[in-house]
Scaffold this motif. Structure first.
Motif, PDB file in Angstrom:
ATOM      1  N   HIS A  34     -15.274 -67.885 -26.920  1.00 60.44           N
ATOM      2  CA  HIS A  34     -14.609 -66.702 -26.771  1.00 60.44           C
ATOM      3  C   HIS A  34     -13.511 -66.249 -26.523  1.00 60.44           C
ATOM      4  CE1 HIS A  34     -19.251 -65.337 -26.989  1.00 60.44           C
ATOM      5  NE2 HIS A  34     -19.294 -65.887 -25.491  1.00 60.44           N
ATOM      6  N   GLU A  35     -12.624 -67.476 -26.495  1.00 56.10           N
ATOM      7  CA  GLU A  35     -11.070 -67.377 -26.226  1.00 56.10           C
ATOM      8  C   GLU A  35     -10.570 -66.997 -27.569  1.00 56.10           C
ATOM      9  OE1 GLU A  35     -10.948 -71.176 -22.722  1.00 56.10           O
ATOM     10  OE2 GLU A  35      -9.704 -71.087 -24.648  1.00 56.10           O
ATOM     11  N   THR A  36      -9.708 -66.313 -27.911  1.00 54.17           N
ATOM     12  CA  THR A  36      -9.123 -66.186 -29.146  1.00 54.17           C
ATOM     13  C   THR A  36      -8.906 -67.403 -30.675  1.00 54.17           C
ATOM     14  OG1 THR A  36      -7.776 -64.051 -27.975  1.00 54.17           O
ATOM     15  CG2 THR A  36      -7.132 -64.355 -30.085  1.00 54.17           C
ATOM     16  N   ALA A  37      -8.083 -67.985 -29.915  1.00 55.00           N
ATOM     17  CA  ALA A  37      -8.340 -68.948 -31.390  1.00 55.00           C
ATOM     18  C   ALA A  37      -9.843 -69.205 -32.028  1.00 55.00           C
ATOM     19  CB  ALA A  37      -7.318 -70.475 -30.910  1.00 55.00           C
ATOM     20  N   ILE A  38     -10.435 -70.219 -30.939  1.00 58.25           N
ATOM     21  CA  ILE A  38     -11.717 -70.216 -31.493  1.00 58.25           C
ATOM     22  C   ILE A  38     -12.679 -69.220 -31.331  1.00 58.25           C
ATOM     23  CG2 ILE A  38     -13.794 -71.424 -30.089  1.00 58.25           C
ATOM     24  CD1 ILE A  38     -12.562 -72.455 -28.261  1.00 58.25           C
ATOM     25  N   HIS A  39     -12.686 -68.072 -31.063  1.00 58.43           N
ATOM     26  CA  HIS A  39     -13.321 -67.115 -31.815  1.00 58.43           C
ATOM     27  C   HIS A  39     -12.767 -66.141 -33.498  1.00 58.43           C
ATOM     28  CE1 HIS A  39     -15.681 -62.570 -32.104  1.00 58.43           C
ATOM     29  NE2 HIS A  39     -14.635 -62.760 -32.326  1.00 58.43           N
TER      30      HIS A  39
END
Length: 888
Positions: free
Chosen positions: A746-751
């Motif tokens: 759910h972290e921005t880059a992975i999302h």
């Protein structure tokens, strides 16, 4: 009833329309009453005519079976209730298998077969086990010790040992006889069966034929309860593909043996043994065996010659070599020959002197030596084909005339007195000629030659199981090989065909497709075409009649199936259903799936028909289907025209002359103005029997004397760890990365990556630093190896995939605004599912399995150019959003 007047078994039969389980409670009640009356609980069967379950509830849970035990087999089963012993406490005969890992393997099997009963006794647990043991660690000895344990503990009376080659069957029987002389045994491929035989050794086809053969006119040679234990030597995908029905038929405990590393065992094999992927009952692999001193470690030398990898390019040849090229192939500048010969031709039909010479020179220079370095050690060269083997022998004799003519010999199925030559090569007391064995297939498996110290891979091996078996030819220990107390401590693999590289990069599940027979493909094509014609709104009377004819043929073929064939019995529910005319009258799309999964594989091939005839059938049926579904047909029409031209040349053959009007019609422009399915069917029926008269184009064998290249940079050393450990190490690191990414998805880059949102370079750099961190135990080199040349974003996507809703939305507008056929919709859905799992897609994948299963030309065969380009454009943008070239 048994000879003692007590009940052996009861059968509770329900109507075919009832669920089979509905009879269980009543059957158990009957068993309880009989037990109370006679003092012996019978074995319980309950069936609805299609499915039959067996329940010996004193020891096992219910299980599906495909027949009934004989009276004698039931008596043995009941008798075993009181005489069966706990395998876990059995003292293994260490003279048969005494190494620690062998003892552990046997204990693992025992613990898998048994569980503790709450009342203090024992009960049966699993009925299938799989042992992974590296070649040379004594699989056959372990199997013999297992049989000793199972027979002495009264778990098994008769045992079946299966292998895929007659030589391995003979070898296994010989080994068992040495350790279990008191148990009678036969080789079913050579000897006549005796029903009292304890050990039966057989190939898969032999036992399948025996199952279907009848004894005394009305009884199968082997009933389902004949064997108590089946041992499969080298269990792998081909066993699952072709012979799974053997293990369904026999109600026996199953033990699989394989040398294939657990990471390379395909899912179908694990499925055969009903165990989770990568979790065999016991594993003792090459790495452990080398570490413990039971096997010799490999070292590697990788050679990359120019011609086999890059091909032979006319422009790169010297002037004299260009003259030879023009003489043997034609002049490229005049359009008489191609500008280059592809690398795949080398050692297949093009044999170049210097290519072989450089391989042999590297062997003689860098190979392991014996006799104080005066002689090359025992060597196996794995050649591509018989001609290649002969050519290598000829070049060796030319290069090294000082050696005895018997020093290097070809050993394959064309070698005279091959058994004697093989015995001399494998003799382990001293060096006997041949010193170098040039082999095609014969020495890949089952050869025990401890003195072998050099293996030369002159061909690429794409079978995982065979590859590890071939490496196993060098792993045997050999004391005093180099002199007193100078034991064999390693062997050398000289890889000239990029096998090391192939097995470092081979994808999970590669090659797992289960191929269908040509007969099955033709049957399914006719059904598909018949169903499509029935549904086609614009079909004329001829088309509708043709469709009904195809479906009627399919119905008749199923109705004619022999119900006594055990494979037919296993699918009797579906065979019965599709034998009924009403099923075909109301045929639905969902019915086709059941038909293809359960029945089409049962259709017997027509043995007397020529293979060319059936291949033509397949091509023409697929052509008709493509025409009906408005798919590209150019490849089919071009192929048909070539066939017609080839037949026109054979007009002097009476059968061809008779069909000349049809041939000329196919070659006329009028025929191609608007070809129809019925018209193509008439062509198929007219030409199918005569296509065999077309002369086959044969590739001429060519020998050349061009100068090949082997640069210093093309010679690489591979240490032991890299040969046998690399994949395992990468898997461990990848698991750590996968765990981290899922925890932080759910972290921005992975999302962004999982939702197809363009990611920035800064975000990718931050992710890269995390994957190098001490938390994951990673470093730049390890991450690079794990990524396997993928961009970082694509690598992360390949682990997490795309969110389902995101993958679906990519093609939502396209699906809604385009008039697509069912086949095209299915193709799009497969892309969506692929992206959901893998996140990105190489465009080349659209032309490979599983997409090539829908059409052999992949996306080009399913869509027109404009549609295909649009789909590819969507996929390219998906890849770009994962951090491809040009991302800001």
């Amino acid at each position: 009833m048994g000879d003692n007047g007590r009940p052996l078994a009861i059968i509770e039969a329900k109507r075919t329309g009832k669920e089979v389980a509905s009879g269980r409670a009543q059957a158990v009640l009957y068993a309880q009453c009989l037990e109370k009356q006679f003092g012996q609980r019978p074995v319980i069967y309950y069936t609805n005519g299609f499915e039959t379950y067996m329940l010996d509830d004193t020891f096992y849970q219910a299980r599906q079976v495909y027949g009934f035990y004989t009276k004698a087999e039931l008596e043995t089963l009941v008798d075993r209730r009181t005489k069966r012993q706990d395998l876990r406490g059995f003292a293994i005969n260490t003279d048969i298998a005494g190494r620690p890992y062998q003892l552990e393997a046997l204990q693992r099997i025992a613990e898998s077969f048994i569980t503790d009963d709450p009342q203090g006794g024992i009960r049966g647990n699993r009925r299938e086990t799989l042992l992974v043991m590296a070649t040379g660690t004594g699989k056959t000895r372990t199997a013999a010790a297992l049989v000793d344990m199972m027979t002495q503990c009264n778990w098994a009376k008769r045992v079946l040992f299966l292998a895929d080659r007659k030589a391995l069957v003979t070898q296994a029987k010989k080994a068992f006889k040495a350790h279990l002389e008191h148990l009678s045994g036969i080789d079913l491929t050579k000897e006549k069966e005796d029903k009292n035989t304890r050990l039966v050794f057989s190939t898969y086809p032999t036992i399948m034929n025996k199952i279907d053969s009848l004894r005394n006119g009305d009884e199968r040679f082997y009933g389902i309860g004949h064997f108590d234990l089946i041992i499969i030597d080298e269990a792998h995908r081909s066993v699952y593909q072709k012979y799974k029905s053997i293990f369904d038929y026999f109600d026996a405990l199953l033990v699989g043996l394989t040398a294939t590393p657990r990471k390379d065992i395909d899912r179908n094999t694990y499925s055969l043994f009903h165990i989770e992927d990568d979790a065999p009952t016991f594993a003792y692999e090459l790495e452990e065996a080398v570490r413990d001193g039971y096997l010799t470690p490999p070292q590697g030398l990788e050679l990359k010659l120019k011609f086999p990898f890059d091909g032979i390019k006319y422009k790169d040849l010297k002037e004299k070599e260009k003259e030879e090229y023009e003489e043997k192939f034609g002049d490229p500048s005049e359009g008489e020959a191609p500008e280059e010969i592809e690398g795949g031709a080398v050692n297949k039909w093009l044999f170049n002197n210097d290519t072989q010479d450089k391989i042999l020179q590297q062997l003689m220079e860098k190979g392991i030596k014996v006799e104080e370095g005066d002689r090359i050690g025992k060597t196996i060269i794995f050649a591509r084909n018989h001609r290649h083997a002969i050519f290598l022998k000829e070049r060796f004799d030319k290069l090294f005339p000082e050696y005895d003519p018997q020093f290097a010999q070809v050993i394959d199925n064309q070698t005279e007195k091959v058994e004697s030559v093989l015995e001399d090569f494998c003799y382990d007391k001293e060096e006997k000629f041949p010193q170098i064995a040039i082999s095609v297939d014969m020495m890949d498996t089952g050869v025990d030659a401890p003195r072998v110290v050099n293996l030369v891979f002159a061909k690429l091996v794409k079978s995982v199981s065979k590859y590890w078996q071939m490496i196993g030819r060098g792993t045997r220990l050999c004391p005093d090989l180099f002199g007193p107390s100078q034991d064999k401590d390693h062997f050398l693999i000289i890889d000239c065909a990029a096998n090391f590289e192939y097995y470092e990069h081979i994808g999970e599940g590669q090659g797992n497709r289960i191929a269908k027979s040509l007969t099955q493909q033709i049957f399914e094509a006719k059904v598909e075409l018949g169903y499509a014609l029935r549904q086609f709104p614009e079909a004329d009377a001829a088309g509708l009649a043709l469709g009904e004819q195809f479906l009627t043929e399919a119905h008749q073929a199923i109705a004619a199936l022999d119900p006594q064939r055990f494979q037919v019995k296993q699918e009797m529910r579906y065979v019965t259903r599709f034998s009924q005319a009403s099923t075909w009258e109301q045929l639905k799309k969902v019915d086709l799936g059941e038909l293809y999964d359960h029945v089409s594989k049962l259709i017997p091939s027509i043995g007397e028909e020529d293979i060319d005839c059936r291949r033509f059938d397949k091509m023409m049926l697929h052509y008709q289907l493509a025409l009906l579904e408005e798919l590209p047909t150019d490849r089919y029409s071009q192929q048909l025209i070539l066939i017609a031209k080839g037949l026109r040349k054979k007009g002097n053959v009476p059968a061809v002359s008779k069909q000349m009007p049809v041939i000329e019609r196919v070659l006329s422009e009028a025929f191609w103005e608007e070809p129809t399915v019925p018209a193509l069917e008439k062509v198929r029926l007219a030409l199918r029997e005569i296509v065999k008269f077309i002369e086959k184009e044969t590739q001429e064998i060519v020998y050349t004397a061009f100068k090949d290249e082997l640069k210093t940079g093309d010679i690489k050393i591979r240490d032991t760890d890299r040969i046998i450990n690399t994949a395992h190490q990468l898997t461990t690191y990848r698991e750590r990365v996968e765990h981290y990414l899922k925890q932080h998805r759910h972290e921005t880059a992975i999302h962004k990556l999982t939702h197809n949102i363009p990611i920035t370079s800064a975000e990718l750099e931050q992710l890269e630093r995390i994957l190098h961190s001490e938390e994951l135990g990673g470093n730049p080199e390890e991450l690079k190896d794990a990524m396997k040349d993928k961009p970082l974003g694509a690598f992360i996507r390949s682990i997490l995939g795309l969110e389902q809703s995101v993958a679906q939305s990519l093609f939502a507008d396209y699906l809604n605004n385009q008039k697509l056929t069912a086949t095209q919709m299915n193709f799009i859905n497969m892309i969506v599912q692929y992206l959901k799992k893998n996140g990105v897609m190489d465009i080349g994948q659209l032309y490979e399995s599983p997409f090539s299963h829908i059409h052999s030309d992949g996306i080009d065969g399913v869509f027109g150019d404009q549609q295909a380009d649009h789909i590819i454009g969507i996929l390219e943008q998906v890849n770009l959003n994962a951090g491809g070239v040009g991302v800001a």
